[in-house]
Design a protein around this motif. Structure first.
Motif, mmCIF file in Angstrom:
data_model
loop_
_atom_site.group_PDB
_atom_site.id
_atom_site.type_symbol
_atom_site.label_atom_id
_atom_site.label_comp_id
_atom_site.label_asym_id
_atom_site.label_seq_id
_atom_site.Cartn_x
_atom_site.Cartn_y
_atom_site.Cartn_z
ATOM 1 N N LEU A 113 0.932 -1.158 0.050
ATOM 2 C CA LEU A 113 0.028 -0.162 -0.086
ATOM 3 C C LEU A 113 0.844 1.331 -0.124
ATOM 4 C CD1 LEU A 113 -2.638 -0.975 2.580
ATOM 5 C CD2 LEU A 113 -3.220 -0.973 0.260
ATOM 6 N N GLN A 114 0.521 2.298 -0.635
ATOM 7 C CA GLN A 114 1.166 3.516 -0.855
ATOM 8 C C GLN A 114 0.673 4.239 0.388
ATOM 9 O OE1 GLN A 114 3.446 4.407 -2.539
ATOM 10 N NE2 GLN A 114 3.597 2.655 -3.766
ATOM 11 N N VAL A 115 1.627 4.957 1.046
ATOM 12 C CA VAL A 115 1.253 5.587 2.069
ATOM 13 C C VAL A 115 1.417 7.238 1.964
ATOM 14 C CG1 VAL A 115 1.958 6.333 4.525
ATOM 15 C CG2 VAL A 115 2.004 4.055 3.909
ATOM 16 N N TYR A 116 0.473 8.297 1.992
ATOM 17 C CA TYR A 116 0.420 9.583 1.677
ATOM 18 C C TYR A 116 1.176 10.253 3.038
ATOM 19 C CZ TYR A 116 -0.726 14.332 1.089
ATOM 20 O OH TYR A 116 -0.667 15.572 0.952
ATOM 21 N N PHE A 117 2.191 10.960 2.959
ATOM 22 C CA PHE A 117 2.834 11.536 3.960
ATOM 23 C C PHE A 117 2.544 12.724 4.354
ATOM 24 C CE2 PHE A 117 5.495 8.023 2.998
ATOM 25 C CZ PHE A 117 5.728 7.188 4.212
ATOM 26 N N GLY A 118 1.876 13.662 3.297
ATOM 27 C CA GLY A 118 1.368 14.994 3.704
ATOM 28 C C GLY A 118 2.335 15.896 3.421
ATOM 29 N N ASP B 219 0.436 7.495 9.957
ATOM 30 C CA ASP B 219 0.577 7.676 11.477
ATOM 31 C C ASP B 219 1.297 6.807 12.205
ATOM 32 O OD1 ASP B 219 -1.142 10.375 11.584
ATOM 33 O OD2 ASP B 219 -2.835 8.821 11.056
ATOM 34 N N TRP B 220 1.268 5.659 11.943
ATOM 35 C CA TRP B 220 1.844 4.456 12.713
ATOM 36 C C TRP B 220 2.968 3.765 11.683
ATOM 37 C CZ3 TRP B 220 -3.696 2.204 13.543
ATOM 38 C CH2 TRP B 220 -4.251 3.144 14.472
ATOM 39 N N VAL B 221 3.781 3.012 12.678
ATOM 40 C CA VAL B 221 4.758 2.142 12.349
ATOM 41 C C VAL B 221 4.768 0.910 13.048
ATOM 42 C CG1 VAL B 221 6.546 3.689 11.238
ATOM 43 C CG2 VAL B 221 6.738 2.943 13.656
ATOM 44 N N ILE C 243 3.423 -1.185 17.951
ATOM 45 C CA ILE C 243 3.221 -0.171 17.137
ATOM 46 C C ILE C 243 3.368 1.245 17.704
ATOM 47 C CG2 ILE C 243 1.084 0.938 15.999
ATOM 48 C CD1 ILE C 243 -0.194 -1.904 15.854
ATOM 49 N N PHE C 244 3.898 2.024 16.886
ATOM 50 C CA PHE C 244 4.153 3.491 17.324
ATOM 51 C C PHE C 244 3.535 4.473 16.455
ATOM 52 C CE2 PHE C 244 7.886 0.961 18.718
ATOM 53 C CZ PHE C 244 8.258 1.384 19.884
ATOM 54 N N GLU C 245 2.958 5.422 17.259
ATOM 55 C CA GLU C 245 2.505 6.588 16.507
ATOM 56 C C GLU C 245 3.673 7.604 16.226
ATOM 57 O OE1 GLU C 245 -1.162 9.833 16.579
ATOM 58 O OE2 GLU C 245 -0.413 8.942 18.677
ATOM 59 N N ASN D 250 9.131 12.182 16.160
ATOM 60 C CA ASN D 250 8.992 11.730 17.731
ATOM 61 C C ASN D 250 8.110 10.398 17.642
ATOM 62 O OD1 ASN D 250 10.410 13.781 18.728
ATOM 63 N ND2 ASN D 250 8.450 15.079 19.463
ATOM 64 N N PHE D 251 8.162 9.537 18.587
ATOM 65 C CA PHE D 251 7.432 8.314 18.375
ATOM 66 C C PHE D 251 6.807 8.134 19.721
ATOM 67 C CE2 PHE D 251 10.744 7.620 15.232
ATOM 68 C CZ PHE D 251 10.215 7.105 14.208
#
Length: 146
Positions: free
Chosen positions: A58-63, A108-110, A124-126, A136-137
């Motif tokens: 999936l492609q993530v849109y980072f903003g 938002d998450w990794v 899972i980190f935001e 920042n995580f």
């Protein structure tokens, strides 16, 4: 008379056998149709599995905040790997905890997998990009060994 009784007994026995044979033939036909349907289902699932569109991540849109960063995904992954103190699991037997796999799963998450060679955990980190391009995580959830 006995001969007639024997004849009618044999005739009715044949009728019962014909009925049993007909019922079994209908059951075989029904099972054959079911097997055919199952084969079609298996074929369609195999075709779906082999198609390319399912294998693409999936492609993530980072903003907009990431517009000045050439590869936002790598930037986020490397930033997390540098912050080993975020790992909520202590090393054992003289090992050193390190992030082994990090996957950006949304804007938002990794998802991070970490271990020391003996024990392993997942978290899972935001994440949030700061003005100085630092990340920042915040830990959202973790699965640690029992």
């Amino acid at each position: 008379m006995a001969l007639w009784l024997l004849f009618f007994g044999a005739l009715s026995s044949c009728n019962n056998r014909n009925g049993e044979i007909e019922a079994r033939n209908q059951e075989i036909d029904s099972l054959s149709r079911e097997i055919s349907g199952q084969r079609q289902l298996v074929d369609s699932l195999q075709n779906l599995q082999e198609s390319d569109h399912d294998n693409k991540p999936l492609q993530v849109y980072f903003g907009r905040e990431f517009k000045d960063i050439e590869d936002p995904e790598s930037h986020i992954i490397e930033a997390l790997k540098q912050q080993k103190e975020l790992i909520p699991l202590d090393a054992v037997l003289g090992g050193t905890m390190e992030f082994r796999q990090v996957q950006v799963i949304s804007e938002d998450w990794v998802l991070a997998v970490y271990d020391d060679g003996h024990v392993q955990g997942k978290s899972i980190f935001e994440y949030e990009l700061q003005e100085n391009n630092e990340v920042n995580f915040t830990e959202v959830a973790s699965k640690l060994p029992q």
